[in-house]
Structure formats: C-alpha cells, structure tokens
Design an enzyme around this catalytic site. Structure first.
Site, PDB file in Angstrom:
ATOM      1  N   LYS A  35       0.843  -1.196   0.000  1.00 61.54           N
ATOM      2  CA  LYS A  35       0.000   0.000   0.000  1.00 61.54           C
ATOM      3  C   LYS A  35       0.877   1.245   0.000  1.00 61.54           C
ATOM      4  O   LYS A  35       2.086   1.174   0.226  1.00 61.54           O
ATOM      5  CB  LYS A  35      -0.920  -0.005   1.221  1.00 61.54           C
ATOM      6  CG  LYS A  35      -0.193   0.040   2.556  1.00 61.54           C
ATOM      7  CD  LYS A  35      -1.155  -0.012   3.721  1.00 61.54           C
ATOM      8  CE  LYS A  35      -0.399  -0.001   5.045  1.00 61.54           C
ATOM      9  NZ  LYS A  35      -1.310   0.011   6.215  1.00 61.54           N
ATOM     10  N   ARG A 130     -10.678   0.243  14.908  1.00 58.26           N
ATOM     11  CA  ARG A 130     -10.700   0.966  13.642  1.00 58.26           C
ATOM     12  C   ARG A 130     -11.761   0.302  12.760  1.00 58.26           C
ATOM     13  O   ARG A 130     -12.847   0.826  12.599  1.00 58.26           O
ATOM     14  CB  ARG A 130      -9.326   0.949  12.966  1.00 58.26           C
ATOM     15  CG  ARG A 130      -8.256   1.735  13.708  1.00 58.26           C
ATOM     16  CD  ARG A 130      -7.011   1.947  12.867  1.00 58.26           C
ATOM     17  NE  ARG A 130      -6.538   0.719  12.232  1.00 58.26           N
ATOM     18  CZ  ARG A 130      -5.418   0.618  11.544  1.00 58.26           C
ATOM     19  NH1 ARG A 130      -4.637   1.689  11.393  1.00 58.26           N
ATOM     20  NH2 ARG A 130      -5.031  -0.521  10.995  1.00 58.26           N
ATOM     21  N   TYR A 259      16.582  29.770   9.060  1.00 56.95           N
ATOM     22  CA  TYR A 259      15.388  30.526   9.417  1.00 56.95           C
ATOM     23  C   TYR A 259      15.152  30.493  10.922  1.00 56.95           C
ATOM     24  O   TYR A 259      15.305  29.459  11.567  1.00 56.95           O
ATOM     25  CB  TYR A 259      14.170  29.948   8.709  1.00 56.95           C
ATOM     26  CG  TYR A 259      14.121  30.231   7.231  1.00 56.95           C
ATOM     27  CD1 TYR A 259      14.078  31.530   6.752  1.00 56.95           C
ATOM     28  CD2 TYR A 259      14.113  29.185   6.315  1.00 56.95           C
ATOM     29  CE1 TYR A 259      14.034  31.781   5.388  1.00 56.95           C
ATOM     30  CE2 TYR A 259      14.066  29.429   4.945  1.00 56.95           C
ATOM     31  CZ  TYR A 259      14.025  30.736   4.486  1.00 56.95           C
ATOM     32  OH  TYR A 259      13.976  30.972   3.144  1.00 56.95           O
ATOM     33  N   MET A 307      12.904  24.497   2.917  1.00 59.96           N
ATOM     34  CA  MET A 307      12.215  23.804   1.830  1.00 59.96           C
ATOM     35  C   MET A 307      13.153  22.942   0.987  1.00 59.96           C
ATOM     36  O   MET A 307      12.827  21.811   0.633  1.00 59.96           O
ATOM     37  CB  MET A 307      11.488  24.808   0.932  1.00 59.96           C
ATOM     38  CG  MET A 307      10.737  24.157  -0.213  1.00 59.96           C
ATOM     39  SD  MET A 307       9.844  25.324  -1.254  1.00 59.96           S
ATOM     40  CE  MET A 307       8.484  25.768  -0.181  1.00 59.96           C
TER      41      MET A 307
END
Length: 368
Positions: A35, A130, A259, A307
């Site tokens: 998956k 679930r 940053y 990024m």
C-alpha cells in the site's frame, strides 16, 4: 546535471526482508503489503522486490488493477475492501480478495450479482477499534457472507494494535488473540492475524497463534514497528536517501544558522549545506542533533530544515568539502533513528518521499 539528491531502492534488501519474514513465520503464507505506493518505494519495485510473496496486499483499488496490468498473477488482497457497490465487479474481473469489515460491505455483496467466485477476508475488531466486527457480531456476519452465492473462501482476520509490545498495559496481543478465538469459534476458514510486529514476535506467540496468512508491512522495508532495532531483527534498509554538500560556512561564536536563527554556535564550527529539505520529504520537525552521515561519518543536523536545504555540523569531518556524500537515511543510518529524533516513525518518512526526488535502483552498499 540533476540536483544531487536521490533515493536508491535496494531490491536485494527487499528480497532479504521477505525471506526474513518467512523464516519468522515458516508455516504461514505471506501477503507482502505494498500500500501507499509500496511505502514510497514504487508499486512496480514492490512487485519485483516481493516477487516471492504468496500474495500482495494494498488499499487502493486502482493500484490493485495496476498490479494485474504489470503482470502479477498471484492473489491480491484489498485491505480495506470495497468502497462502493460498483467495486464488486472488480473483485470478480481481476480475482481480488477483499476485506469485509462492516455490514455495509456485506450488503453490497448481497445485492450485487457476482459473475465469478471471490474470496474474502472477514475482519474482526478485537480491540484496535478501527475496522471490523466485534467478536459477538462476527458469527452473524460470517453466516451472511456464507449464504451469498459466489463467495468461495472466507479467511478470518484481525489486526494487532500493540504487537511490538506483547504486554502492553492497555491491550495485550494475548487478549486480542483470546477475543479472536472466542469470536471465531466453530467457524471454518484460514486465519490471518499477524502484521510485522506479530511476525517478528511469532516465536513467542506460536503456542497461541494459528496464522495461515501473515501480513508484514514495515519490516519488509527495513523498518520496525517498535521493540528492537532493525539490525537486531536482522532486517536491511530498502531505501537510502542520499545527497551532497553544496556549500560550506565557517562560523564563530554567536553566529546563527537558518530561518528563525534557532541554532547559535557556541564557538568556531564548520557547517555544510545539504541539498535536501522538507519539499523532498525530509521532516521539517527534525531538530538539532538529528543524525546524518557525511562521507560515512555520523554527525548531526543544525538549524531548521528549510524547503530545499538543511545544514549539518561538519566539525567532526575536517576533510569534508563541496561534493561530499551525505546519507539522510538508509545505508549506514537506520531510518528509525532519524524518525525517532524527528518525533515520528520510519513509515512516515518512506511514504513522504516527494515526487521531485530522483529514484534509482542499486544494491545495498553500492550507491552511485
């Protein structure tokens, strides 16, 4: 030249890990779980890497069809089953196994004519809460499926919540097995209980587990669901994310990096800039101290992941230069170590690999 960032998929390690799963559960058939694009490795590579599996299991109906188009002829299991009545036709047309976990899916099978016999996996909710029928509802669901013309084999299935921690204080595997055996008592069909954690713990659980089929996922990709390390489980990494140093800065005490100026040097140090960032799938949450390999030497991330770039401490590698090889995870650096530092799990890192990252193939230890 392309940007020096690539993910190398090690098909040899995929084959090794599948063989390891088989050695842990020697009496069971194996669903190789592919998956999420084979956990970020690519569906076609998953099919080749797990070519010796008895079947492949996944979530996405369109990728199940794609497996058939790629030439996979062995069983395919839809782990969440069908999503609407129109999907019933796919089961017969392509010979898919389907999980059945709710009464709505039973009704879809009851009200839609099956033109070819199909096999189903009836899921029991033994405490994960679930998907699945509660143990006291299970026999009734089984009876309704058994009454549908065209339903051939019914496999009895559940899913463990804490197979990596057998004595979990809230829900043990032993309790889930007890509930499963109670709900499935007297029902004919093969059994499928164990995920990766259950497979890796099979030796400890063999007295109480009867697994005709096991469903290993993360262990096939060289990660672990918890407990021991991949190396202790004798698993090999199947994905190496690698890049290069593209810039070097020499800092003095008080200089900051990146940053937010979240990292401040306490003394002279050398920092390398790596061509990889959160747009490539590397976790922005990774803090200072997250492990990285530069020219085979373990060092750490400094500053905030941006990024397209990140910065690493080159002080322990005085000969590092622009072009030095960097391993973000994989060969020589377990993905679980990086994930733990970033407050996540190896599954997420694999699956988050961004489309812009070049994907290559190569044997473990032979990176380009």
């Amino acid at each position: 030249m392309p940007r020096p960032l690539s993910a190398t998929i090690h098909l040899d390690s995929m084959r090794h890990n599948l063989a390891r799963a088989r050695s842990c559960a020697p009496g069971s058939k194996i669903w190789g779980v592919v998956k999420a694009n084979a956990y970020g490795h690519g569906l076609e590579r998953g099919m080749r890497g797990f070519a010796d599996a008895d079947g492949l299991a996944l979530i996405e109906t369109e990728n199940a069809v794609r497996l058939r188009e790629l030439g996979w002829t062995r069983p395919v299991l839809l782990l969440e089953g069908i999503f609407e009545a129109a999907d019933v036709a796919l089961l017969g047309e392509y010979g898919f196994n389907s999980a059945v976990h709710c009464i709505e899916q039973v009704k879809m099978l009851e009200y839609t004519k099956l033109f070819s016999p199909i096999d189903v996996h009836l899921k029991m909710n033994t405490g994960m809460n679930r998907l699945g029928f509660k143990p006291d509802e299970y026999a009734a669901a089984y009876a309704r499926l058994r009454a549908i013309p065209g339903i051939r084999n019914i496999t009895l299935m559940t899913h463990f919540a804490n197979a990596d921690e057998l004595e979990h204080p809230r829900l043990t595997v032993h309790e889930q097995v007890r509930r499963f055996q109670q709900g499935a008592q007297g029902l004919a069909g093969e059994r499928s209980l164990s995920n990766s954690g259950g497979v890796l713990q099979q030796a400890l659980l063999s007295a109480e587990l009867s697994n005709d089929w096991v469903r290993p996922g993360i262990m096939l990709y060289g990660g672990t669901p918890g407990g021991k390390t991949a190396a202790e489980y004798k698993l090999r990494p199947t994905m190496t994310l690698a890049s290069s140093i593209i810039g070097i800065q020499h800092l003095t005490a008080g200089d900051t990096v990146g940053y937010g100026s979240s990292f401040q040097a306490t003394g002279p140090m050398t920092v390398g800039v790596v061509a990889c960032g959160y747009a490539d799938g590397y976790p922005r949450s990774a803090p200072h101290g997250t492990p990285v390999l530069v020219d085979g030497v373990r060092t750490t991330l400094v500053g905030r992941v941006s990024m397209d770039m990140m910065t690493v401490d080159l002080t322990p590698i005085p000969n590092a230069r622009v072009g030095s090889k960097v391993v973000l995870w994989g060969d020589g650096l377990p993905i679980d170590d990086v994930a733990a530092s970033a407050g996540t799990i190896g599954y997420e890192l694999m699956c988050a690999l961004a489309p812009r990252v070049r994907v290559l193939e190569g044997a473990l230890g032979q990176l380009a």
